[in-house]
Write a protein that holds these residues in place. Structure first.
Motif, short mmCIF file in Angstrom:
data_model
loop_
_atom_site.label_atom_id
_atom_site.label_comp_id
_atom_site.label_asym_id
_atom_site.label_seq_id
_atom_site.Cartn_x
_atom_site.Cartn_y
_atom_site.Cartn_z
N LEU A 53 0.83 -1.21 0.00
CA LEU A 53 0.00 0.00 0.00
C LEU A 53 0.86 1.26 0.00
N THR A 54 1.96 1.24 0.74
CA THR A 54 2.85 2.39 0.79
C THR A 54 3.42 2.71 -0.58
N LEU A 55 3.87 1.69 -1.29
CA LEU A 55 4.42 1.90 -2.62
C LEU A 55 3.37 2.46 -3.58
N LEU A 56 2.13 2.02 -3.42
CA LEU A 56 1.07 2.46 -4.33
C LEU A 56 0.71 3.92 -4.12
N VAL A 57 0.52 4.34 -2.87
CA VAL A 57 0.03 5.70 -2.63
C VAL A 57 1.14 6.73 -2.59
N THR A 58 2.37 6.30 -2.29
CA THR A 58 3.47 7.26 -2.24
C THR A 58 3.71 7.91 -3.60
N ALA A 59 3.62 7.14 -4.65
CA ALA A 59 3.87 7.67 -5.99
C ALA A 59 2.86 8.76 -6.36
N HIS A 60 1.59 8.55 -6.08
CA HIS A 60 0.56 9.55 -6.40
C HIS A 60 0.80 10.83 -5.61
N MET A 61 1.03 10.70 -4.32
CA MET A 61 1.22 11.89 -3.49
C MET A 61 2.50 12.63 -3.84
N LEU A 62 3.55 11.90 -4.19
CA LEU A 62 4.81 12.54 -4.56
C LEU A 62 4.64 13.40 -5.81
N ARG A 63 4.01 12.85 -6.84
CA ARG A 63 3.83 13.60 -8.08
C ARG A 63 2.93 14.81 -7.88
N MET A 64 1.89 14.65 -7.07
CA MET A 64 1.00 15.78 -6.83
C MET A 64 1.68 16.87 -6.02
N THR A 65 2.47 16.49 -5.04
CA THR A 65 3.20 17.48 -4.25
C THR A 65 4.16 18.27 -5.13
N ARG A 66 4.90 17.58 -5.96
CA ARG A 66 5.83 18.24 -6.86
C ARG A 66 5.10 19.18 -7.82
N SER A 67 4.01 18.70 -8.43
CA SER A 67 3.26 19.52 -9.40
C SER A 67 2.65 20.74 -8.73
N SER A 68 2.12 20.58 -7.52
CA SER A 68 1.48 21.70 -6.82
C SER A 68 2.49 22.78 -6.47
N VAL A 69 3.66 22.37 -6.02
CA VAL A 69 4.70 23.34 -5.66
C VAL A 69 5.21 24.06 -6.91
N LEU A 70 5.47 23.31 -7.98
CA LEU A 70 6.00 23.93 -9.20
C LEU A 70 4.99 24.86 -9.86
N SER A 71 3.70 24.59 -9.70
CA SER A 71 2.69 25.48 -10.29
C SER A 71 2.67 26.85 -9.61
N ILE A 72 3.14 26.90 -8.37
CA ILE A 72 3.19 28.18 -7.64
C ILE A 72 4.48 28.94 -7.98
N MET A 73 5.49 28.24 -8.46
CA MET A 73 6.80 28.86 -8.66
C MET A 73 6.81 29.94 -9.73
N SER A 74 5.80 30.00 -10.58
CA SER A 74 5.75 31.02 -11.63
C SER A 74 5.02 32.28 -11.19
N GLN A 75 4.55 32.33 -9.94
CA GLN A 75 3.83 33.50 -9.46
C GLN A 75 4.78 34.68 -9.25
N PRO A 76 4.25 35.92 -9.38
CA PRO A 76 5.11 37.11 -9.24
C PRO A 76 5.80 37.21 -7.88
N TYR A 77 5.11 36.87 -6.80
CA TYR A 77 5.74 37.01 -5.49
C TYR A 77 6.88 36.01 -5.31
N ILE A 78 6.84 34.89 -6.02
CA ILE A 78 7.94 33.94 -5.99
C ILE A 78 9.16 34.53 -6.71
N GLU A 79 8.92 35.19 -7.85
CA GLU A 79 10.01 35.82 -8.57
C GLU A 79 10.62 36.95 -7.74
N MET A 80 9.78 37.67 -6.99
CA MET A 80 10.29 38.71 -6.11
C MET A 80 11.17 38.13 -5.02
#
Length: 318
Positions: free
Chosen positions: A188-215
């Protein structure tokens, strides 16, 4: 927040009510005769007719649904057809076993997935990020039963580290439970870790293009500090949502894993009920799964509002 909580609870109750209708209707339209499945092929027509009357199958479906729903509201899930035992009494220890297995897997998977997802976002494009993407994609692509059988082959048959059957019983010590549940929890750990890892990475990177991040970068802050201090709080809501969905999967989607490892949980109980045409057991297990899924989604919505200041302010403003 109280109004939001009440609205989510009302919506959850209505959803659970709709699900109860679907569960009851789905089990009622299954092919075959329940009385013949329970009594066997050698039962006489008179015995079959008497058993159908005992089950109430001679009454309209909506009447039987109303009686079943009334019993559920009062905490009575009925009796199993095969052994006449109270379903709630039989279901309680199995639900505890499922929660134990899900909790054990979540205890490892959630911090591991979120930590690796943040690490991959910090090192975007580097070998750490590429390795995490490849491994997570491979884990998502492989069926859960294949992972389970592969773990049995390697860790049980070849290395003999863990038992292939997860035998759990009342009065068992914590260390014994951990040892017995090691293989299904790992699967179960192997199954759910992959989904959560990819979503965490995608969610963080989607914020990285915001103006306050560039500031923040223009101020000379390191990428690790920008990700942890500025991007992560605003990416927390979708991360919490996917964590809650995977926690719901750990409870509701363990059927295959429990069957493979013969783990005495709700999933195994439900499969046994299906094989024996024990409709009250199947209905009870389905309702328990649905309630757990709805509650975890309500928790995800509320917790996401608490950790995200923008969502909290918009909620209070409304």
């Amino acid at each position: 927040m109280l109004r939001v909580l009440l609205s989510r609870l009302v919506l959850g109750i209505l959803t659970l009510l709709a699900v109860s209708v679907l569960i009851f209707a789905s089990t009622e339209i299954l092919p075959g005769d329940v009385a013949s499945a329970v009594l066997g092929q050698g039962a006489t027509p008179a015995a079959l007719e008497e058993f159908r009357k005992e089950l109430g199958l001679d009454r309209p479906g909506y009447v039987r649904y109303g009686e079943w729903l009334s019993g559920v509201v009062h905490g009575d899930l009925g009796q199993a057809l095969t052994n006449k035992r109270d379903i709630m009494t039989s279901l309680r220890p199995r639900f505890e076993n499922t929660l134990f297995l899900a909790g054990l897997a979540a205890l490892v998977a959630v911090p591991l997935a979120v930590g690796l997802g943040i690490l991959a976002a910090i090192n975007e494009g580097k070998w750490v990020d590429k390795t995490a993407n490849i491994l997570s994609l491979a884990a998502i692509s492989v069926p859960e039963f294949f992972i389970a059988y592969l773990l049995i082959l390697l860790l049980s048959v070849e290395l003999r580290w863990f038992p292939s059957l997860a035998t759990i019983y009342s009065g068992m010590s914590l260390s014994g439970r951990l040892y017995a549940a090691a293989l299904p929890a790992t699967a179960l750990t192997l199954l759910v870790t992959a989904h959560m890892l990819r979503m965490t990475r995608s969610s963080v990177l989607s914020i990285m293009s915001q103006p306050y991040i560039e500031m923040a970068f223009l101020k000379g802050l390191s990428r690790a500090r920008v990700v942890v201090r500025h991007a992560l709080p605003n990416a927390a809501s979708p991360i919490i949502a996917v964590v809650a969905l995977n926690l719901a999967y750990l409870i509701t989607g363990v059927v295959v894993i429990e069957v493979i490892f013969v783990y005495p949980g709700v999933g195994q109980f439900m499969v046994d009920g299906v094989s024996k045409r024990d409709l009250p057991v199947v209905q009870a297990c389905g309702l328990i799964f649905a309630a757990a899924f709805i509650l975890l989604n309500i928790f995800a919505d509320l917790f996401g509002m608490l950790v995200n200041p923008r969502l909290r302010k918009s909620t209070i403003g409304n």
